[in-house]
Design an enzyme around this catalytic site. Structure first.
Site, mmCIF file in Angstrom:
data_model
loop_
_atom_site.group_PDB
_atom_site.id
_atom_site.type_symbol
_atom_site.label_atom_id
_atom_site.label_comp_id
_atom_site.label_asym_id
_atom_site.label_seq_id
_atom_site.Cartn_x
_atom_site.Cartn_y
_atom_site.Cartn_z
ATOM 1 N N ALA A 13 47.068 49.328 47.781
ATOM 2 C CA ALA A 13 45.735 49.814 47.442
ATOM 3 C C ALA A 13 45.589 51.312 47.688
ATOM 4 C CB ALA A 13 44.695 49.054 48.261
ATOM 5 N N ALA A 16 44.573 52.412 51.289
ATOM 6 C CA ALA A 16 45.465 52.156 52.423
ATOM 7 C C ALA A 16 46.015 53.416 53.091
ATOM 8 C CB ALA A 16 46.603 51.237 51.998
ATOM 9 N N ARG A 38 51.518 42.154 44.137
ATOM 10 C CA ARG A 38 51.852 41.186 43.094
ATOM 11 C C ARG A 38 52.993 41.695 42.223
ATOM 12 N NH1 ARG A 38 46.095 40.367 40.481
ATOM 13 N NH2 ARG A 38 46.139 42.619 40.873
ATOM 14 N N TYR A 59 52.124 38.051 48.887
ATOM 15 C CA TYR A 59 51.238 38.141 50.043
ATOM 16 C C TYR A 59 51.616 37.078 51.084
ATOM 17 C CZ TYR A 59 48.224 40.776 46.806
ATOM 18 O OH TYR A 59 47.708 41.675 45.909
ATOM 19 N N LEU A 75 42.291 44.157 49.554
ATOM 20 C CA LEU A 75 42.257 43.519 48.239
ATOM 21 C C LEU A 75 40.837 43.521 47.669
ATOM 22 C CD1 LEU A 75 44.499 40.443 49.155
ATOM 23 C CD2 LEU A 75 45.197 42.502 47.899
ATOM 24 N N HIS A 80 39.024 38.607 49.880
ATOM 25 C CA HIS A 80 39.055 38.893 51.320
ATOM 26 C C HIS A 80 39.067 37.622 52.157
ATOM 27 C CE1 HIS A 80 37.280 43.228 50.878
ATOM 28 N NE2 HIS A 80 38.463 43.083 50.326
ATOM 29 N N LYS A 98 35.769 45.972 54.107
ATOM 30 C CA LYS A 98 34.424 45.493 53.814
ATOM 31 C C LYS A 98 34.283 45.318 52.298
ATOM 32 C CE LYS A 98 33.615 49.274 51.783
ATOM 33 N NZ LYS A 98 33.380 49.179 50.310
ATOM 34 N N ARG A 166 35.327 47.012 40.786
ATOM 35 C CA ARG A 166 34.079 46.962 41.544
ATOM 36 C C ARG A 166 32.881 46.579 40.681
ATOM 37 N NH1 ARG A 166 35.207 52.555 44.704
ATOM 38 N NH2 ARG A 166 36.490 52.844 42.828
ATOM 39 N N ASP A 178 29.823 46.845 47.157
ATOM 40 C CA ASP A 178 30.768 47.936 47.410
ATOM 41 C C ASP A 178 30.149 49.092 48.184
ATOM 42 O OD1 ASP A 178 33.588 48.871 46.703
ATOM 43 O OD2 ASP A 178 32.367 50.600 46.157
#
Length: 329
Positions: A13, A16, A38, A59, A75, A80, A98, A166, A178
């Site tokens: 991501a 990260a 993935r 994962y 993710l 989540h 979050k 999002r 978001d």
């Protein structure tokens, strides 16, 4: 007790590097030891770029790795809960981005699972661990502002790429999820209680997806609140919070990303003052707290029970605005 925390990342991501990888480079207790995606080729490119030694094909393979202590989950929202559940069941500690889950029912399920385990599960509201918020809480607790009257919080930013996940209802997207989760959480923290929702209005991108949201709140002690959030609206950029008491007012400028510049301003009977708290990243403070919880049993401020309260307010806002709750993917 282990002296080192080995973390694996689920997904390559964009968040990260800022949230975990760079802070780990500045924390001698933490090592980012693995990543899974993935698309293995994407994971391998990500690992090479960031110096991560191990790549997993899935994962599940990362979660089951015996040499990892914890999992960081950045993710899409709707995933989540699923992967937090799987990680805890595999004996891993979890730092989950979050919003914690898709809705309050799922949050309560994960909270019960975490409570029955000895694993640390922490929602990644990194701003909560910055000294700016600690100082704001201390000012409210001191009584300088007097009895609270109103708390307002806002996070508005432009996201014109409407194909972004999002905006995807199937992945538990929407502006409230978001951006608004920050505003709701700030209102709870600064208001000192979990409020009820007395009004809400959404601006829609699609029939089920909010691009902006406002909500009016009422706290059990009698003070009121207001949250505002958007990913596409006339309020192009608004990031802040205001606490109004009977004897004073406090304003927080950019409490969400305080390391990029922030202010805490207080006006009270003692006059006006402005405070700043340095440029150390809020993500660094968050990783410090996560490591301290895992390695030394110290408490966290954004655990699963806290997340249940936040998701309860988010669900209530969606219901009041006439929109469906988000669902796990």
């Amino acid at each position: 007790m282990r002296s080192e925390l080995r973390i694996g990342i689920l997904g390559a991501a964009r968040i990260a590097p800022a949230s975990v990888i760079k802070p780990a480079e500045r924390n001698r207790e933490v090592v980012v030891a693995a990543v899974a995606a993935r698309d293995r080729a994407r994971a391998e490119r990500f690992a090479r770029k960031h110096g991560i030694p191990q790549v997993y094909d899935s994962y599940r393979a990362l979660i089951d790795a015996p040499d990892l202590d914890a999992v960081y989950i950045p993710l899409p929202n709707g995933l989540h809960g699923r992967w937090t559940r799987a990680a805890v069941q595999a004996g891993k500690h979890v730092l989950c981005e979050k919003p914690f889950t898709a809705n309050a029912a799922e949050a309560a399920e994960i909270a019960a699972l975490a409570s029955a385990s000895d694993r640390v599960v922490m929602e990644a509201f990194h701003y909560r661990y910055h000294p700016l918020i600690s100082a704001a809480e201390q000012i409210i607790a001191s009584g300088e502002l007097g009895t609270l009257r109103r708390v307002e919080a806002a996070l508005c930013f432009p996201l014109p790429k409407f194909s972004d996940i999002r905006y995807d209802y199937a992945l538990a997207g929407g502006a409230l999820m978001d951006a608004g989760c920050y505003a709701v959480h700030m209102a709870r923290v600064l208001g000192g209680e979990t409020p009820e929702v007395i009004g809400a209005q959404a601006k829609l991108r699609e029939p089920q997806i909010d691009r902006a949201m406002i909500a009016e709140l009422r706290f059990p002690s009698g003070h009121t609140g207001h949250i505002q959030c958007s990913m596409w609206s006339a309020d192009v950029l608004r990031v802040g919070a205001t606490v109004i008491g009977e004897r004073g007012r406090m304003r927080l400028v950019n409490p969400v990303l305080p390391h990029l510049g922030h202010l805490l301003t207080v006006r009270s009977q003692g006059g006006r003052r402005v405070r700043r708290f340095g440029h150390r990243a809020s993500y660094d403070y968050q990783l410090d707290a996560f490591a301290a919880a895992v390695l030394r049993g110290e408490p966290v401020a954004t655990g699963p029970s806290d997340a249940v309260h936040t998701m309860t307010v988010i669900d209530a806002i969606y219901r009041t605005a006439g929109l469906p709750l988000r669902q796990p993917s």
